[in-house]
Every structure is written in C-alpha cells, then in structure tokens.
Design a protein around this motif. Sequence first.
Motif, PDB file in Angstrom:
ATOM      1  N   SER A 114       0.864  -1.186   0.000  1.00 22.68           N
ATOM      2  CA  SER A 114       0.000   0.000   0.000  1.00 22.68           C
ATOM      3  C   SER A 114       0.897   1.231   0.000  1.00 22.68           C
ATOM      4  CB  SER A 114      -0.940   0.016   1.208  1.00 22.68           C
ATOM      5  OG  SER A 114      -0.221   0.172   2.410  1.00 22.68           O
ATOM      6  N   TYR A 115       0.406   2.256  -0.658  1.00 22.12           N
ATOM      7  CA  TYR A 115       1.162   3.510  -0.744  1.00 22.12           C
ATOM      8  C   TYR A 115       0.191   4.668  -0.638  1.00 22.12           C
ATOM      9  CZ  TYR A 115       4.447   7.053  -2.274  1.00 22.12           C
ATOM     10  OH  TYR A 115       5.242   8.161  -2.336  1.00 22.12           O
ATOM     11  N   LYS A 116       0.485   5.606   0.256  1.00 17.79           N
ATOM     12  CA  LYS A 116      -0.393   6.750   0.478  1.00 17.79           C
ATOM     13  C   LYS A 116       0.208   8.004  -0.139  1.00 17.79           C
ATOM     14  CE  LYS A 116      -3.072   9.159   3.883  1.00 17.79           C
ATOM     15  NZ  LYS A 116      -3.850   9.012   5.068  1.00 17.79           N
ATOM     16  N   VAL A 117      -0.602   8.680  -0.956  1.00 11.74           N
ATOM     17  CA  VAL A 117      -0.230   9.956  -1.558  1.00 11.74           C
ATOM     18  C   VAL A 117      -1.291  10.963  -1.129  1.00 11.74           C
ATOM     19  CG1 VAL A 117       0.203  11.198  -3.703  1.00 11.74           C
ATOM     20  CG2 VAL A 117       0.731   8.766  -3.561  1.00 11.74           C
ATOM     21  N   GLN A 118      -0.934  11.830  -0.226  1.00 10.63           N
ATOM     22  CA  GLN A 118      -1.835  12.821   0.352  1.00 10.63           C
ATOM     23  C   GLN A 118      -3.079  12.133   0.909  1.00 10.63           C
ATOM     24  OE1 GLN A 118      -2.363  16.078  -2.401  1.00 10.63           O
ATOM     25  NE2 GLN A 118      -0.179  16.506  -2.462  1.00 10.63           N
ATOM     26  N   MET A 119      -4.261  12.314   0.301  1.00 12.35           N
ATOM     27  CA  MET A 119      -5.493  11.743   0.848  1.00 12.35           C
ATOM     28  C   MET A 119      -5.894  10.422   0.185  1.00 12.35           C
ATOM     29  SD  MET A 119      -8.185  14.461  -0.749  1.00 12.35           S
ATOM     30  CE  MET A 119      -9.575  13.575  -1.380  1.00 12.35           C
ATOM     31  N   ILE A 120      -5.054   9.879  -0.697  1.00 16.40           N
ATOM     32  CA  ILE A 120      -5.372   8.650  -1.431  1.00 16.40           C
ATOM     33  C   ILE A 120      -4.361   7.557  -1.076  1.00 16.40           C
ATOM     34  CG2 ILE A 120      -5.536   7.596  -3.712  1.00 16.40           C
ATOM     35  CD1 ILE A 120      -6.404  10.328  -4.774  1.00 16.40           C
ATOM     36  N   THR A 121      -4.877   6.358  -0.765  1.00 24.54           N
ATOM     37  CA  THR A 121      -4.033   5.199  -0.527  1.00 24.54           C
ATOM     38  C   THR A 121      -4.336   4.155  -1.596  1.00 24.54           C
ATOM     39  OG1 THR A 121      -4.075   5.603   1.858  1.00 24.54           O
ATOM     40  CG2 THR A 121      -3.368   3.420   1.133  1.00 24.54           C
ATOM     41  N   LEU A 122      -3.300   3.691  -2.277  1.00 27.58           N
ATOM     42  CA  LEU A 122      -3.415   2.633  -3.273  1.00 27.58           C
ATOM     43  C   LEU A 122      -2.974   1.326  -2.627  1.00 27.58           C
ATOM     44  CD1 LEU A 122      -1.711   4.530  -6.213  1.00 27.58           C
ATOM     45  CD2 LEU A 122      -4.163   4.203  -5.861  1.00 27.58           C
ATOM     46  N   VAL A 123      -3.720   0.250  -2.899  1.00 29.18           N
ATOM     47  CA  VAL A 123      -3.447  -1.043  -2.278  1.00 29.18           C
ATOM     48  C   VAL A 123      -3.393  -2.110  -3.364  1.00 29.18           C
ATOM     49  CG1 VAL A 123      -4.297  -2.736  -0.609  1.00 29.18           C
ATOM     50  CG2 VAL A 123      -4.711  -0.312  -0.221  1.00 29.18           C
ATOM     51  N   GLY A 124      -2.438  -3.044  -3.251  1.00 34.23           N
ATOM     52  CA  GLY A 124      -2.340  -4.157  -4.186  1.00 34.23           C
ATOM     53  C   GLY A 124      -2.079  -5.460  -3.454  1.00 34.23           C
ATOM     54  N   LEU A 125      -2.505  -6.577  -4.062  1.00 32.96           N
ATOM     55  CA  LEU A 125      -2.375  -7.880  -3.435  1.00 32.96           C
ATOM     56  C   LEU A 125      -2.141  -8.943  -4.498  1.00 32.96           C
ATOM     57  CD1 LEU A 125      -4.064  -9.600  -0.669  1.00 32.96           C
ATOM     58  CD2 LEU A 125      -4.881 -10.379  -2.863  1.00 32.96           C
ATOM     59  N   TYR A 126      -1.269  -9.908  -4.200  1.00 31.65           N
ATOM     60  CA  TYR A 126      -1.103 -11.095  -5.029  1.00 31.65           C
ATOM     61  C   TYR A 126      -0.925 -12.276  -4.089  1.00 31.65           C
ATOM     62  CZ  TYR A 126       0.411 -14.414  -8.510  1.00 31.65           C
ATOM     63  OH  TYR A 126       0.486 -15.518  -9.325  1.00 31.65           O
ATOM     64  N   GLU A 127      -1.692 -13.333  -4.309  1.00 32.41           N
ATOM     65  CA  GLU A 127      -1.684 -14.485  -3.416  1.00 32.41           C
ATOM     66  C   GLU A 127      -1.631 -15.771  -4.226  1.00 32.41           C
ATOM     67  OE1 GLU A 127      -4.401 -14.986   0.215  1.00 32.41           O
ATOM     68  OE2 GLU A 127      -5.483 -15.946  -1.429  1.00 32.41           O
ATOM     69  N   MET A 128      -0.855 -16.743  -3.735  1.00 30.91           N
ATOM     70  CA  MET A 128      -0.768 -18.053  -4.369  1.00 30.91           C
ATOM     71  C   MET A 128      -1.071 -19.108  -3.310  1.00 30.91           C
ATOM     72  SD  MET A 128       2.809 -17.252  -6.307  1.00 30.91           S
ATOM     73  CE  MET A 128       3.415 -16.445  -4.829  1.00 30.91           C
ATOM     74  N   LEU A 129      -2.105 -19.922  -3.540  1.00 27.98           N
ATOM     75  CA  LEU A 129      -2.449 -21.016  -2.639  1.00 27.98           C
ATOM     76  C   LEU A 129      -2.100 -22.327  -3.325  1.00 27.98           C
ATOM     77  CD1 LEU A 129      -5.942 -19.838  -1.332  1.00 27.98           C
ATOM     78  CD2 LEU A 129      -3.692 -19.474  -0.311  1.00 27.98           C
ATOM     79  N   TYR A 130      -1.557 -23.277  -2.554  1.00 25.79           N
ATOM     80  CA  TYR A 130      -1.113 -24.549  -3.100  1.00 25.79           C
ATOM     81  C   TYR A 130      -1.849 -25.700  -2.424  1.00 25.79           C
ATOM     82  CZ  TYR A 130       2.628 -21.504  -4.616  1.00 25.79           C
ATOM     83  OH  TYR A 130       3.335 -20.462  -5.165  1.00 25.79           O
ATOM     84  N   ASP A 131      -2.334 -26.644  -3.232  1.00 22.04           N
ATOM     85  CA  ASP A 131      -3.034 -27.842  -2.756  1.00 22.04           C
ATOM     86  C   ASP A 131      -4.199 -27.478  -1.849  1.00 22.04           C
ATOM     87  OD1 ASP A 131      -1.149 -29.303  -4.179  1.00 22.04           O
ATOM     88  OD2 ASP A 131       0.144 -29.592  -2.432  1.00 22.04           O
ATOM     89  N   VAL A 132      -5.045 -26.556  -2.307  1.00 22.49           N
ATOM     90  CA  VAL A 132      -6.191 -26.065  -1.533  1.00 22.49           C
ATOM     91  C   VAL A 132      -7.078 -27.242  -1.128  1.00 22.49           C
ATOM     92  CG1 VAL A 132      -8.245 -24.606  -1.571  1.00 22.49           C
ATOM     93  CG2 VAL A 132      -6.141 -23.823  -2.681  1.00 22.49           C
ATOM     94  N   GLY A 133      -7.445 -27.294   0.143  1.00 27.28           N
ATOM     95  CA  GLY A 133      -8.267 -28.381   0.658  1.00 27.28           C
ATOM     96  C   GLY A 133      -7.537 -29.706   0.717  1.00 27.28           C
ATOM     97  N   GLY A 134      -6.178 -29.677   0.590  1.00 22.65           N
ATOM     98  CA  GLY A 134      -5.398 -30.898   0.626  1.00 22.65           C
ATOM     99  C   GLY A 134      -5.433 -31.691  -0.661  1.00 22.65           C
TER     100      GLY A 134
END
Length: 188
Positions: A114-134
């Motif tokens: 996340s990065y805040k510029v004055q009154m605005i915050t930008l947010v990013g996400l990347y997620e990797m799940l492996y063998d979901v539910g086994g």
Amino acid sequence: AGIGGKGFDLRANNIVIYETPSCGGLAATLAYAPEDGAEDADLISGNVCYKTNDLKLMAAYERHGKALTGTAASTYYTVSDDLDPVTGDLLVTPHSTAATATDKSESGVRFSASYKVQMITLVGLYEMLYDVGGVDGADRDTYGGGLVVDLCANYTLRGEYLRTGGTDNADDADAAMYAAGLDRKLSD
C-alpha cells in the motif's frame, strides 16, 4: 499471520505468536498452532512487514499440516415455496457444514503493498495457494487492488477489486469481486 482463502482465514485455537520489535520499519510475526487433537494438523504462519509513513510492503506464508475442507461457519440457505407461519415470507432454512481435515497439507503465500499519496491510498495484493483443501494440484492465484480516499476527518471512501482463478483441477471456477463502501468514523 496473513493468508486468505478457503481455510486460511480461520482463527486457530491455542496459537502461540511472536512479534518482533520494529527495526527501521521492518518487523516480523511468527505463529504456531499445535495439532489440537488431530495428528499432523498443526499450523505454521509468518509474515515480514516493512512500513514507513506512506509505504507498507508485506510478505506472508502459512501452512496447514492437514487441510481444512470446511468450517463450522460454512453455511448455505435454501428457500422453499412454503410460507413461514410467523412472518408470512417464504421459508428460508440454513444448512451448516462441519470442519473436516484431509490427510494432505495446504499452503499459501501472499504479497501486499500500500502507498499513500496525500489523501489517497493505493493497495495491491497477489496471493498463491497450493493444494487447496489438501487436493494435489488444486492451486489458485488471486490478485487485485484497492483505493482508499480520505474525504474528510470522519469519512473514508473505499473501493476494491479482486480476481481469483479456479484451482488447476476445476473448470469455470474463476471469480471476480468488486466492493465499495463509505466509512464513517464515530470516535477516536
């Protein structure tokens, strides 16, 4: 300590957490939950976070010794043609699914910024799940971003978009989520 997705947002029982002190904006959290009655069903989790006044970078990892395939809160509803005798509305029946564990582990990695510029915050996400539910090969990637705008002292506008692919062994399981909201701060 920081992974989302099926089975990953649960609150484990009897968890031990160690949080390092922040040093130059860098801090880490480590967590361990023992088997709690189910052999090889322990949980290991951790994250590293770098934070300044305007920038926050985080990486997290979590592994479940035996993957959870449901939660007590997993509920779906059916609506029948029958009328509720009290309200006169269609009868809605909740159905819950209990938690069960598989014999295989599942794990996940998440990166966020996340990065805040004055009154605005930008947010990013990347997620990797492996063998979901086994399930071997049931891997899933999720990515997205958000925008937070501080309108004034008591109001914040939020918007978010997340996109997830289906697991490698499931057809037509892609999904997208759009969310928007207005927060009203009531007190400090």
